[in-house]
Write an enzyme that holds these catalytic residues in place. Structure first.
Site, PDB file in Angstrom:
ATOM      1  N   LYS A  13      -4.106  -5.112   8.791  1.00 12.42           N
ATOM      2  CA  LYS A  13      -4.650  -6.395   9.236  1.00 12.42           C
ATOM      3  C   LYS A  13      -5.277  -6.303  10.631  1.00 12.42           C
ATOM      4  CE  LYS A  13      -1.285  -9.301   9.505  1.00 12.42           C
ATOM      5  NZ  LYS A  13      -1.086  -9.613  10.933  1.00 12.42           N
ATOM      6  N   ARG A  88       2.410 -17.503  10.637  1.00 10.84           N
ATOM      7  CA  ARG A  88       3.200 -16.684   9.731  1.00 10.84           C
ATOM      8  C   ARG A  88       4.042 -17.512   8.772  1.00 10.84           C
ATOM      9  NH1 ARG A  88       4.538 -11.214  11.214  1.00 10.84           N
ATOM     10  NH2 ARG A  88       3.633 -10.874  13.251  1.00 10.84           N
ATOM     11  N   ARG A 127       3.533   8.077   7.560  1.00 10.24           N
ATOM     12  CA  ARG A 127       2.928   7.973   8.888  1.00 10.24           C
ATOM     13  C   ARG A 127       3.603   8.915   9.887  1.00 10.24           C
ATOM     14  NH1 ARG A 127       1.070   2.127   9.941  1.00 10.24           N
ATOM     15  NH2 ARG A 127       3.246   1.600  10.179  1.00 10.24           N
ATOM     16  N   ARG A 162       7.842   7.612  13.878  1.00 10.28           N
ATOM     17  CA  ARG A 162       8.256   6.535  14.780  1.00 10.28           C
ATOM     18  C   ARG A 162       9.495   5.836  14.214  1.00 10.28           C
ATOM     19  NH1 ARG A 162       2.828   3.167  15.717  1.00 10.28           N
ATOM     20  NH2 ARG A 162       3.188   2.887  13.505  1.00 10.28           N
ATOM     21  N   ARG A 173      11.109  -6.104   7.253  1.00 14.11           N
ATOM     22  CA  ARG A 173       9.884  -6.820   7.623  1.00 14.11           C
ATOM     23  C   ARG A 173       9.212  -7.393   6.384  1.00 14.11           C
ATOM     24  NH1 ARG A 173       7.299  -1.953  10.191  1.00 14.11           N
ATOM     25  NH2 ARG A 173       5.352  -3.117  10.433  1.00 14.11           N
TER      26      ARG A 173
END
Ligand code: ZN
Length: 221
Positions: A13, A88, A127, A162, A173
């Site tokens: 996004k 949100r 990632r 990370r 999330r």
């Protein structure tokens, strides 16, 4: 032109918001940069905000709205804005509507980047970040894979995962997105503002589809 971008976490996004803001000469407003700017101003509200963030508490909707209201009044928002990360929830969506009404503005588009949860989980788990220069790679994506496993192409330092890029933290999330943001997506759909975009493609293709939706919409006006 006033735009809201909605998407599940890790759907890209922020990247789209930056591209569109530049392309249309509108201001990219994420909650992160909104808060940072306000803290820099150093007024009462800025101090209050800094304290809330430092204590790890959630910033109340009313405070976010107040900060957003004054941000939108700035000169550079004359051409419009693109909101990324706010609203949100349905409550925030309704508050935003009231604010825009009060400022004689309206939302033109709400783009919803739709990406399957499994795809996003794979993105997150693949990632890797360079421990030195911060460059982001993805081991599952041929176009953003490092040339040599575990090593940064640019500075040859070690790639690390990370702390936030693990499935448990992602699921948390994602669940929050499901319970809070999916109802907001329905809210915009019911208000005829929602445009669903297939987000499971590369960055350029997504941008192109968003722009073609806008062009189509212009023709119909
Ligand atoms: Zn590096």
């Amino acid at each position: 032109m006033n735009i809201v971008l909605l998407a599940p976490p890790a759907a890209g996004k922020g990247t789209q918001a930056l591209i569109l803001a530049k392309k249309f000469g509108i201001v990219h407003i994420s909650t992160g940069n909104l808060f940072r700017e306000r803290i820099k101003v150093g007024d009462d509200l800025g101090h209050r905000l800094a304290n809330i963030l430092a204590s790890g508490l959630l910033v109340e909707d009313e405070i976010v709205l107040q900060i957003l209201a004054s941000r939108l009044e700035k000169e550079d928002c004359q051409n419009g804005f693109i909101l990324d990360g706010f609203p949100r929830t349905v409550n925030q969506g309704e508050l935003l509507q009231e604010l825009l009404n009060a400022q004689n503005r309206k939302l033109d588009y709400v783009f919803y980047l739709n990406v399957e949860k499994e795809t996003l989980e794979k993105r997150v788990s693949g990632r890797r970040m360079c421990s030195k220069c911060g460059k982001i790679y993805n081991i599952y994506n041929p176009s953003s894979k490092p040339e040599k496993d575990g090593i940064c192409d640019i500075c040859k330092s070690e790639l690390v995962i990370r702390p936030d890029d693990n499935i448990e933290s992602y699921s948390k999330r994602y669940n929050e997105y499901q319970t809070k943001t999916v109802p907001l997506i329905n809210y915009y759909h019911n208000n005829n503002l929602l445009y669903e975009i297939d987000g499971d493609r590369n960055v350029d293709e997504i941008t192109e589809e968003i722009i073609s939706v806008m062009k189509r919409d212009e023709l119909n006006d």
